[in-house]
Design an enzyme around this catalytic site. Structure first.
Site, PDB file in Angstrom:
ATOM      1  N   CYS A 111      79.218  29.547  33.233  1.00 43.74           N
ATOM      2  CA  CYS A 111      79.981  30.731  32.880  1.00 43.74           C
ATOM      3  C   CYS A 111      79.729  31.153  31.425  1.00 43.74           C
ATOM      4  O   CYS A 111      78.617  31.486  31.064  1.00 43.74           O
ATOM      5  CB  CYS A 111      81.463  30.500  33.189  1.00 43.74           C
ATOM      6  SG  CYS A 111      82.430  32.012  33.396  1.00 43.74           S
ATOM      7  N   HIS A 112      80.749  31.126  30.565  1.00 39.45           N
ATOM      8  CA  HIS A 112      80.602  31.505  29.163  1.00 39.45           C
ATOM      9  C   HIS A 112      80.068  30.355  28.300  1.00 39.45           C
ATOM     10  O   HIS A 112      79.689  30.568  27.149  1.00 39.45           O
ATOM     11  CB  HIS A 112      81.944  31.968  28.585  1.00 39.45           C
ATOM     12  CG  HIS A 112      82.381  33.311  29.048  1.00 39.45           C
ATOM     13  ND1 HIS A 112      82.930  33.520  30.293  1.00 39.45           N
ATOM     14  CD2 HIS A 112      82.348  34.522  28.441  1.00 39.45           C
ATOM     15  CE1 HIS A 112      83.226  34.806  30.430  1.00 39.45           C
ATOM     16  NE2 HIS A 112      82.878  35.434  29.325  1.00 39.45           N
TER      17      HIS A 112
END
Length: 177
Positions: A111-112
């Site tokens: 994800c991030h």
């Protein structure tokens, strides 16, 4: 897959996306690995469900300043916008990521979380994926960003989002065994 002799560090802080911590951790725990929560947060940290809803609170096992790459077989970087943004600005966290790459040990980021790869200077020349909102930052850091559920480039495993956790967990377990 039995990985009972393996030790895995999960690097995270407040704002971690809960499922991106709990799902890979459960998969590795069930396979027999020893998982350790490493964080610049002291004592406990608040997980999130997406960026808005509080999730569970988790105990920190080891302060990041005391963590050493040589004590672990793999590093897992769960996402969450708040978590990933804070970690990439934490010097000890960035140094730990660099140490895993210098030791050529597996690093898995979802994800991030790949934001810290850009900050650590290890994204350049790597084929990887992440949450779409971080793609420009990773491309600007020299990464070959692609939109795929899981990407393996040498010792680096990356995925886009919680929807990719099944593939992410499978690749982590495969690489660890």
């Amino acid at each position: 897959m039995a990985v009972s002799d393996k030790k895995v560090a999960f690097l995270l802080t407040r704002g971690v996306e809960q499922v991106e911590l709990t799902s890979p951790r459960q998969a590795l725990d069930e396979a027999g690995a020893t998982t350790t929560l490493v964080s610049p947060s002291e004592g406990t940290l608040q997980a999130m469900q997406s960026d808005w809803e509080h999730g569970d609170v988790f105990d920190v096992d080891l302060p990041v300043g005391q963590a050493r790459a040589e004590d672990f077989d793999m590093l897992v970087l769960p996402g969450g916008t708040l978590n990933a943004d804070a970690l990439r600005l934490d010097e000890d966290s960035v140094e730990l990521v660099k140490a895993f790459f210098a030791a050529d040990k597996p690093v898995a980021a979802i994800c991030h979380a790949p934001w810290i790869l850009a900050q650590a200077g290890v994204a350049e020349g790597r084929r990887l994926t992440s949450f779409a909102a971080t793609a420009v930052d990773l491309k600007n850091a020299g990464a070959d960003w692609v939109d795929e559920e899981v990407v393996v480039d040498g010792n680096l495993i990356t995925s886009r989002s919680p929807q990719d956790l099944e593939a992410f967990n499978r690749e982590i377990a495969r690489r660890l065994s």
